[in-house]
Scaffold this motif. Structure first.
Motif, PDB file in Angstrom:
ATOM      1  N   ASP A 157      -1.177   4.383  -1.440  1.00 18.25           N
ATOM      2  CA  ASP A 157      -2.578   4.315  -1.024  1.00 18.25           C
ATOM      3  C   ASP A 157      -2.657   4.323   0.503  1.00 18.25           C
ATOM      4  O   ASP A 157      -2.556   3.290   1.156  1.00 18.25           O
ATOM      5  CB  ASP A 157      -3.213   3.032  -1.593  1.00 18.25           C
ATOM      6  CG  ASP A 157      -4.706   2.955  -1.347  1.00 18.25           C
ATOM      7  OD1 ASP A 157      -5.373   2.112  -1.992  1.00 18.25           O
ATOM      8  OD2 ASP A 157      -5.239   3.733  -0.510  1.00 18.25           O
ATOM      9  N   ALA A 185       0.840  -1.202   0.000  1.00 18.08           N
ATOM     10  CA  ALA A 185       0.000   0.000   0.000  1.00 18.08           C
ATOM     11  C   ALA A 185       0.870   1.245   0.000  1.00 18.08           C
ATOM     12  O   ALA A 185       0.586   2.237  -0.682  1.00 18.08           O
ATOM     13  CB  ALA A 185      -0.929  -0.017   1.209  1.00 18.08           C
ATOM     14  N   ARG A 227      -5.686   2.285   2.182  1.00 19.05           N
ATOM     15  CA  ARG A 227      -5.475   0.839   2.225  1.00 19.05           C
ATOM     16  C   ARG A 227      -4.426   0.501   3.286  1.00 19.05           C
ATOM     17  O   ARG A 227      -4.575  -0.478   4.034  1.00 19.05           O
ATOM     18  CB  ARG A 227      -5.012   0.360   0.846  1.00 19.05           C
ATOM     19  CG  ARG A 227      -4.816  -1.143   0.771  1.00 19.05           C
ATOM     20  CD  ARG A 227      -4.415  -1.590  -0.617  1.00 19.05           C
ATOM     21  NE  ARG A 227      -3.603  -2.811  -0.551  1.00 19.05           N
ATOM     22  CZ  ARG A 227      -2.708  -3.180  -1.465  1.00 19.05           C
ATOM     23  NH1 ARG A 227      -2.497  -2.450  -2.540  1.00 19.05           N
ATOM     24  NH2 ARG A 227      -2.021  -4.304  -1.319  1.00 19.05           N
TER      25      ARG A 227
END
Lengths: 114, 569
Positions: free
Chosen positions: A47, A42, A50
């Motif tokens: 991200d 992630a 996430r």
């Protein structure tokens, strides 16, 4: 003996799980590894959401297994991610990786001793 | 535990799931596991667990959304949900409870705490299940009660406000929920054409009213049809009701008997608000007060069947109501009251409909309270005899059969005169003869008139002149009561009937032991003065109803005849 695991809690777990205690330890070892890979991926992908979810999950399992310090470090990383403070993530991530390694060794030792 | 409770454990972390399931199984529950939100919902629908442990943050459908669906799909059942969370923020935890969670459990999972929470929620579930069962039972009982009440209402409706209430001279208002306020309204005509009306108000309403109304109606219609007097009917009704009704239950009632031929009303009021007799010309009101206890209270020995008779001219109106109207309350809680009722009755102009005015005022008073389920009002108008004629029951001459010639003699001595009424019995005998049935009404009226003359003027010696005035009326009936106690003498009926192919003739001779009267002079006076047969011996009435009327002896013997011929119309 390591202080990174709450042994009183682990003893209770052993009483609770009985012959399934080994299975629980094995499951933690597998799961925590997979969960950490999620976190790292992630981060690579940028991200944060996430990352946050995965480290939250790792935090939960770790606290259930009695890895109190690890749970605390996961909590820090989770907060950083939810606040969007990307610049502080790498260091927190490194700490989690390091502590996780120690915890896994400790769990492995207990598992082997049965 | 006879029933193994199922618990759904939904957590996307394998470790946490294993742990929880172990704890829950140790407490004796059966476990169903789910790995994420969608799986949790699917497993809930398939296994219908009694309790749910739900991870708050799961990929896909999260715990909060799953909780929402579970609560919705549980319907009336109580399925406790415990949120599993390491969320430490207070408002996140609060949200857990707002979306329908019943409790939460933090990580690390503590066996003791979880066990305590499961037990507490299980206790709540058990209470909930008991309440549901009790609610369903109450619901069933209620439905049963409603059914019974509807059956009682159906019976009550057929019995309790029936009879001649559609006659032109009666107007009435009675609630369709009369069964619930216990009001009864009956009307019938006796063989002479007199109109009997009984207005009743049962205590206890509902089923008690239905139970009491049936024998009351049977007695009223049966005895009225046979020609019994109001006092006799009331005595029998009281006797029956005091046997049937439970202790403390009774029936307030007013009974009135209108005699169209004589222009009088005989009444008895036990416990209802006063009836109002509105006299057409003078616009005066005579209140027919309650002077007796309601029906069903006294035993037969203490029951007082004394009635009062008051003159009622054509156009006069009699208004009666139960206390529902008097006590009807408006939105401010004020009762309608009898003073207001009285005022309206008194101030209605000639030609106005008192009934309509009262109806309008009561509903205006009630306004939007909707409390019209206790309003019972009846108005009876006196009409001239021609307007009140009974319908013909059958064509004369079509009846055949019965004895061809017969005689009957029936004599009553002092004790019988004091206590018995011979008319219903004689009427029953006479209507057994088919040829006499078409004239049953006229015969009954005539017999009644002759008997009352023989008894009151003959044996008791009362002066018929007293009945000319309103105050004389009261004096007359008081004197009658006193004379009843000390009378001595007899009254005899002699019947003679002859029938052949062409027709027939019934002659009735009534003889009394009294001194008689100067009938020759009286007949001249009445014809000359042209007075209606309002009081006195009602000779004009008798003449209208019979073929012939002949006084004999010293005036204590009178013969009337009825005849008919058998040609087909």
């Amino acid at each position: 003996m390591s202080e990174r695991l709450d042994h009183a809690l682990l003893t209770e777990l052993e009483n609770l799980m009985e012959e399934d205690f080994s299975g629980l330890l094995e499951t933690y070892l597998r799961d925590s590894q997979a969960r950490f890979f999620d976190v790292a991926e992630a981060w690579e992908a940028g991200d944060l959401e996430r990352l946050r979810r995965s480290v939250h999950s790792l935090k939960g399992a770790s606290s259930n297994i009695g890895a109190v310090a690890l749970a605390g470090l996961c909590n820090d990383l989770e907060s950083l991610a939810s606040e969007g403070r990307s610049e502080a993530v790498p260091e927190a991530l490194a700490r989690v990786r390091s502590e996780l390694g120690e915890v896994q060794d400790a769990v492995q030792a207990i598992h082997a001793g049965r | 535990m006879s029933e193994t409770l199922r618990i759904l454990v939904a957590d996307d972390s394998h470790v946490d799931r294993m742990l929880l399931s172990a704890i829950v199984r140790k407490e004796g529950y059966a476990v169903v596991e789910a790995v994420d939100g969608n799986d949790a919902l699917a497993k809930f629908r398939e296994f219908r667990p009694q309790m749910v442990l739900l991870d708050a943050l799961m990929p896909g459908l999260d715990g909060f959304e799953v909780a929402h669906f579970i609560k919705e799909e549980s319907g009336e059942d109580f399925v406790p949900i415990i949120f599993l969370t390491s969320l430490t923020e207070a408002d996140a935890l609060a949200r857990a409870l707002e979306v329908g969670g019943d409790d939460f459990l933090s990580k690390p999972y503590n066996q003791i705490i979880l066990k305590a929470k499961l037990n507490a929620l299980q206790r709540m579930r058990a209470v909930h299940v008991t309440m549901q069962r009790q609610r369903d039972e109450i619901s069933r009982h209620h439905a049963h009660l409603v059914q019974e009440q509807e059956a009682a209402k159906a019976v009550f409706d057929k019995v309790a406000h029936t009879g001649l209430l559609d006659a032109a001279f009666i107007r009435y208002l009675i609630s369709p929920l009369a069964i619930f306020n216990g009001d009864v309204l009956l009307a019938a005509r006796n063989p002479a054409g007199d109109l009997y009306v009984l207005l009743g108000d049962f205590t206890g309403h509902g089923l008690t009213a239905a139970i009491g109304a049936m024998p009351l109606a049977e007695i009223f219609y049966g005895m009225t049809g046979k020609g019994f007097l109001p006092g006799e009917i009331l005595r029998e009704a009281n006797r029956k009701l005091s046997i049937i009704l439970p202790k403390g239950y009774f029936c307030c009632a007013t009974m009135v008997a209108l005699n169209f031929n004589k222009g009088t009303v005989e009444f008895w009021n036990g416990g209802l608000p006063p009836g109002s007799l509105l006299q057409g010309d003078s616009r005066e009101i005579v209140h027919l007060e309650s002077t007796h206890l309601p029906l069903g209270i006294h035993g037969d020995d203490r029951f007082d069947a004394t009635t009062r008779v008051v003159g009622m001219a054509s156009g006069d109106k009699l208004i009666m109501c139960t206390d529902g109207i008097v006590e009807a309350r408006n939105e401010q809680g004020e009762a309608f009251g009898f003073e207001r009722f009285d005022r309206i009755v008194m101030s209605s102009g000639r030609g106005d409909s008192v009934f309509e005015t009262l109806q309008r005022e009561v509903y205006a008073h009630l306004g939007s309270t909707g409390g019209d389920d206790d309003i019972t009002l009846v108005e009876v108008t006196m009409v001239p005899p021609q307007q009140a004629a009974l319908p013909e029951t059958s064509q004369p001459g079509q009846e055949r059969g019965g004895p061809a010639e017969w005689r009957l003699s029936y004599e009553l001595g002092p004790r019988s005169l004091r206590t018995a009424n011979p008319l219903p019995l004689l009427q029953q005998i006479l209507v057994e003869f088919p040829q006499l049935r078409p004239q049953a009404g006229a015969i009954f009226t005539v017999l009644g008139e002759l008997y009352s003359n023989a008894l009151e003027h003959g044996v008791m010696g009362l002066d018929s002149e007293l009945k000319r005035s309103a105050s004389g009326f009261a004096a007359y009936y008081q004197a009658r009561e006193r004379a009843m106690e000390t009378l001595d003498g007899f009254v005899r009926f002699d019947f003679c009937c002859e029938i052949d192919e062409a027709g027939g003739c019934l002659s009735v001779t009534v003889t009394d032991s009294g001194p008689g009267f100067d009938f020759r002079r009286r007949l001249c006076d009445e014809t000359r003065a042209g007075e209606p047969a309002y009081h006195g011996r009602g000779v004009r009435l008798l003449r209208n109803l019979c073929q012939s009327l002949t006084y004999r002896g010293r005036g204590n013997e009178v013969e009337v005849t009825f005849s008919w011929s058998d040609h087909h119309v």
